[in-house]
Design a protein around this motif. Structure first.
Motif, mmCIF file in Angstrom:
data_model
loop_
_atom_site.group_PDB
_atom_site.id
_atom_site.type_symbol
_atom_site.label_atom_id
_atom_site.label_comp_id
_atom_site.label_asym_id
_atom_site.label_seq_id
_atom_site.Cartn_x
_atom_site.Cartn_y
_atom_site.Cartn_z
ATOM 1 N N GLN A 63 15.745 23.101 -5.022
ATOM 2 C CA GLN A 63 17.108 23.233 -5.558
ATOM 3 C C GLN A 63 17.548 24.687 -5.619
ATOM 4 O O GLN A 63 18.716 24.994 -5.414
ATOM 5 N N ARG A 64 16.632 25.586 -5.895
ATOM 6 C CA ARG A 64 16.970 27.010 -5.972
ATOM 7 C C ARG A 64 16.889 27.691 -4.604
ATOM 8 O O ARG A 64 17.051 28.896 -4.493
ATOM 9 N N VAL B 189 14.393 28.360 -2.876
ATOM 10 C CA VAL B 189 13.202 29.197 -2.748
ATOM 11 C C VAL B 189 12.261 28.547 -1.742
ATOM 12 O O VAL B 189 11.574 29.215 -0.981
ATOM 13 N N ASP C 249 12.377 21.835 -8.145
ATOM 14 C CA ASP C 249 12.954 23.072 -8.672
ATOM 15 C C ASP C 249 13.047 24.144 -7.591
ATOM 16 O O ASP C 249 14.089 24.786 -7.426
#
Length: 145
Positions: free
Chosen positions: A99-100, A102, A96
């Motif tokens: 993918q973002r 971050v 996650d």
């Protein structure tokens, strides 16, 4: 242990930054050579020092400051690599963050089930280090129940 750290802190009170003096005292109390803490002073190093300071006084008293990084229950959960913080997180959480954009992938071996994520944004270091601490510091299912 608090007394030992307080004694070390008082003996290092001549340092210009009280938080760094306290961090050095923690390293001394845990028998970790604080060479990096004393010799380096980049913004990333200071941010890591602040993170180490806040994590080393956690409620569970299970964070160990080592030359490798931060450990809980003997397991490494965060360390500094270059100017980035690298944290151990569950696979789904790591995907996650990546993918973002971050976090970024960090290749590590020997830790099945854990994904290592490189974090560049220093404002996220504390939150993600605490998340990694919680993840790695959890007892195995059925281990302590």
């Amino acid at each position: 242990m608090a007394t030992r750290i307080d004694d070390a802190r008082r003996s290092l009170a001549i340092a210009h930054e009280p938080a760094r003096a306290f961090l050095v005292a923690i390293c001394v109390a845990q028998n970790v050579l604080p060479r990096r803490v004393i010799l380096e002073s980049s913004a990333a190093t200071r941010a890591y020092d602040d993170l180490v300071l806040s994590m080393s006084v956690d409620q569970d008293n299970d964070v160990l400051v080592t030359s490798d990084g931060l450990r809980a229950r003997g397991r490494l959960f965060a360390f500094m690599d270059g100017n980035d913080l690298v944290v151990a997180l569950p696979e789904a959480r790591a995907r996650d963050l990546i993918q973002r954009a971050v976090g970024y992938e960090f290749e590590a071996t020997g830790h099945p089930g854990r994904a290592w994520v490189r974090i560049r944004d220093r404002q996220l270091w504390s939150e993600l280090a605490r998340e990694a601490h919680e993840y790695v510091g959890e007892p195995p299912v059925g281990g302590d129940s």
